[in-house]
Every structure is written in structure tokens, then in C-alpha cells.
Design a protein around this motif. Structure first.
Motif, short mmCIF file in Angstrom:
data_model
loop_
_atom_site.label_atom_id
_atom_site.label_comp_id
_atom_site.label_asym_id
_atom_site.label_seq_id
_atom_site.Cartn_x
_atom_site.Cartn_y
_atom_site.Cartn_z
N GLN A 21 0.80 -1.22 0.00
CA GLN A 21 0.00 0.00 0.00
C GLN A 21 0.84 1.28 0.00
O GLN A 21 0.29 2.38 0.00
CB GLN A 21 -0.90 0.02 1.24
CG GLN A 21 -1.93 -1.09 1.26
CD GLN A 21 -2.51 -1.27 2.64
OE1 GLN A 21 -2.23 -0.50 3.53
NE2 GLN A 21 -3.30 -2.31 2.82
N LEU A 308 -6.43 0.16 -0.48
CA LEU A 308 -6.31 0.06 0.97
C LEU A 308 -6.84 -1.27 1.47
O LEU A 308 -7.44 -2.05 0.71
CB LEU A 308 -7.06 1.22 1.63
CG LEU A 308 -6.67 2.62 1.14
CD1 LEU A 308 -7.63 3.66 1.68
CD2 LEU A 308 -5.25 2.95 1.53
N LEU A 320 -8.38 6.25 6.80
CA LEU A 320 -7.79 5.71 5.58
C LEU A 320 -6.38 6.21 5.34
O LEU A 320 -5.55 5.51 4.77
CB LEU A 320 -8.66 6.07 4.38
CG LEU A 320 -10.14 5.64 4.49
CD1 LEU A 320 -10.89 6.07 3.25
CD2 LEU A 320 -10.25 4.14 4.69
N GLY A 321 -6.09 7.42 5.74
CA GLY A 321 -4.76 7.98 5.52
C GLY A 321 -4.78 9.47 5.72
O GLY A 321 -5.79 10.05 6.16
N PRO A 335 -0.94 6.22 3.28
CA PRO A 335 -1.96 5.37 3.91
C PRO A 335 -1.61 5.19 5.38
O PRO A 335 -0.49 4.84 5.72
CB PRO A 335 -1.85 4.05 3.14
CG PRO A 335 -1.17 4.41 1.86
CD PRO A 335 -0.24 5.53 2.19
#
Length: 364
Positions: A21, A308, A320-321, A335
Motif C-alpha cells: 500500500q 487500501l 484511511l490515511g 496510507p
């Protein structure tokens, strides 16, 4: 209530997933010839819209609404009551009766025009929301006024993006062709104020479950204020730099982010997905499968995609980030997954916001 800054980390991906990721978004704030060329093209595109016949422009907006899945009716100009187009959004979750006003302005739309539309909305018994579309832009006071109200503001840059997204490229044939002569430099076309083109941050997942996207504008690990939490009950920051939008049917949720317009003291933008536990108390993140964040930094730039990890049934929200601003003014995305069993409420408390406890349900 004390303000907790502890970050809760639940169900983080393993090392292999983290490595897979490790993708990077970058929104560059440069002054290159290419960037100036894109802005010049955008000026020509907006000038073409501004030069259109008023009725033709209203018809174009109506056709755009139809392409977005709405049932549309153009109002009679003699008795429109300030409404140019009426539409019915059939989306079962976010739909409603929409009144639309279009303004072919070359200067910033005044806050009074926004207030007048709100007055029209309040007196229209059938309408549930209102949209103001312009070829120019809106000031911070207009964005602040519509906060918490069922009103959406669409500036010229966003209108161009929506038109292109839904296949209306023929409208901008002259601007895209780079023709020679007066029109190539905008001569003979009206001057216009151009809003910065915002980035579109799309969230996509598979499955039938519904989730909401939220964003926190932060200074470090602390949200700047309650008004800098953008979610379903607060569709925009006070300055309009981050807003929830609809109409991008190839994604489940969308945020418009004008990175250049974010407050100077803001250095972090946190992105969160959350289950709709208000309407579905048993909902969890278990159905949040195959999620991906897609950053469209501009109509002429390739999209960046970050895949993700899936959600977990133990959580009802998921960070999520985040985007971080470096010393050169560039925004990098990382991420940074974290699960929240307590939902969006727990997530925002982790970033320093105070949340009122819900009143207990009466027994019996």
C-alpha cells in the motif's frame, strides 16, 4: 470533557500489506509553463461558457443534471421565482427535490445572491435542497453561510470538471483545439475571474453497504475546529477549501479539496470512512471491501490510486490515511489505517474535538 489526543489503532494491515500500500499522492503547487498553460486553457473554457446565450446555458446545466441521473424540468422564465432548473434526484440515500439557479458571472458571486437562494428554498414547499452554479467563483463568506444548510455551490472550475466528467467535451472544442487567432488568447471573449481547480478525492469500494467519507483539517494531530470536520452534517469548511459533493457516479463518495486554499496553518488533512450507524445501528465496516482512494488533481492530469485494506466487523469507522504538507508547500499522501470501534465520534475525539454525548433513549 477532556480532549483526548490518543490515536486508537485497531486491525492495522500486516507488513506485507503495508509494503503493497506504500503509494504516494503528490499535489504540486508549481509555477511551470505547463501549469500556466492549463490555467490559460481553463480561462478560455470558462469564457466560452460565459459567452453562451443565457437560455442555452440553462439548457446545458439541465442536460448535465440529466446525465447525472436526475429528472429535470426547465422553469418558465416569467415565473421561475429565481429558479432556473428543477430536478428530482432519485438516489435512495441522498436524493430529493432540487432547485437550481445558474449565474453566468465574470466576477465573484456576492453573498447576497447565496442568501437570496436560501430564502427561495425556504419558501419552496417541494424543494429539499438548492444548488447555485456559476461560471466564476464564490468567496469565503458564501461558503461559510451555506455551512449546515442544504445548499451546494458549484464554481466555474468545478462546472467544467463535471461537464467533462459526464461527456460534454464538445462544449469546449474551441478551447481544447488551441486555435489560432483572437479566441486563442481570449480576445473578443469576456474577462473572467477563475477559481483554482480543486482536486477530486474519490472513495470507491465494492458491495452494497453504504459508507460516509469524512475529512479533518488539522494542525498536526489536532483538528483546527469543529467547523473543519467535513462530514454528512457539515458539508464544507468555512472557506470552502474542503467540501462533500455528489455527481461522480464512478465512485461511492467524493470530496473536493482545494489544497492551495487550505488555511496557512493547516498542515494535515485526515481522511476517514464511517458506517451509517445513525440510520443502521448494527452497521460495521465489515462490508467495506476493496477500498481505493483516487486522487484526480486536475482534468488534464492522470489520476493517482491507492488501494487500501478491507474494513473489519469490529469497527464502525476507519481512518484511511492523511495528506501532509511539507516545507515546500507540497502535499504528500500516506496510507495510515486505524480502526475505531466507537465510529466517527471516536475518530474525531482522537483529533482533539469535543463531542456531546447523545441523550439516553427513554425506557418504554
Amino acid at each position: 470533557m477532556s480532549r483526548s489526543r490518543k490515536l486508537h489503532r485497531v486491525s492495522n494491515p500486516d507488513t506485507t500489506e503495508r509494503r503493497a500500500q506504500r503509494m504516494l499522492f503528490r499535489h504540486l503547487r508549481d509555477d511551470t509553463n505547463a501549469n500556466r498553460g492549463r490555467m490559460a486553457k481553463r480561462v478560455r473554457e470558462l469564457q466560452l461558457l460565459l459567452a453562451m446565450d443565457p437560455v442555452e446555458f440553462e439548457q446545458l446545466v439541465a442536460r448535465l443534471m440529466e446525465a447525472m441521473g436526475m429528472k429535470v424540468e426547465l422553469t418558465a422564465r416569467s415565473r421561475d421565482g429565481g429558479v432556473d432548473v428543477r430536478g428530482i434526484d432519485t438516489d435512495p440515500f441522498r436524493g430529493g427535490n432540487v432547485i437550481v439557479q445558474v449565474k453566468r458571472y465574470r466576477d465573484t458571486v456576492t453573498p447576497s445572491a447565496v442568501r437570496d437562494l436560501y430564502g427561495t428554498l425556504q419558501h419552496d414547499r417541494a424543494a429539499t435542497k438548492a444548488v447555485l452554479v456559476t461560471t466564476s467563483k464564490f468567496g469565503p463568506s458564501s461558503h461559510q453561510f451555506v455551512g449546515g444548510k442544504p445548499i451546494t455551490l458549484i464554481n466555474g472550475a468545478e462546472l467544467v470538471g463535471l461537464l467533462k466528467h459526464h461527456g460534454f467535451h464538445e462544449v469546449f472544442t474551441v478551447a481544447e483545439a488551441g486555435v489560432d487567432g483572437p479566441e486563442a488568447d481570449g480576445e473578443g471573449l469576456p474577462g473572467i475571474e477563475v477559481a483554482a481547480e480543486p482536486a477530486r478525492l474519490l472513495l470507491h469500494w465494492t458491495g452494497e453497504d453504504e459508507y460516509d467519507i469524512a475529512a479533518l483539517v488539522c494542525q498536526g494531530n489536532r483538528a483546527m475546529s469543529d467547523e473543519h470536520l467535513v462530514f454528512y452534517n457539515n458539508g464544507s469548511t468555512p472557506d470552502g477549501s474542503v467540501r462533500l459533493v455528489t455527481g461522480y457516479d464512478d465512485a461511492n463518495a467524493c470530496l473536493m479539496v482545494d489544497f492551495d486554499a487550505l488555511p496557512a496553518e493547516a498542515d494535515r488533512l485526515v481522511i476517514i470512512a464511517a458506517a451509517d450507524t445513525e440510520n443502521h445501528p448494527a452497521a460495521t465496516m465489515a462490508g467495506f471491501a476493496g477500498p481505493a482512494l483516487i486522487l484526480e488533481a486536475g482534468a488534464d492530469q492522470p489520476a493517482a490510486v491507492a488501494h487500501l485494506a478491507d474494513g473489519a466487523g469490529t469497527n464502525t469507522a476507519m481512518r484511511l490515511g492523511r495528506f501532509d504538507r511539507d516545507t515546500d508547500g507540497n502535499w504528500d499522501f500516506t496510507p495510515a489505517l486505524a480502526g475505531y470501534p466507537g465510529g466517527l465520534r471516536q475518530a474525531v475525539v482522537a483529533y482533539g474535538l469535543e463531542v456531546e454525548e447523545a441523550a439516553p433513549e427513554p425506557v418504554g
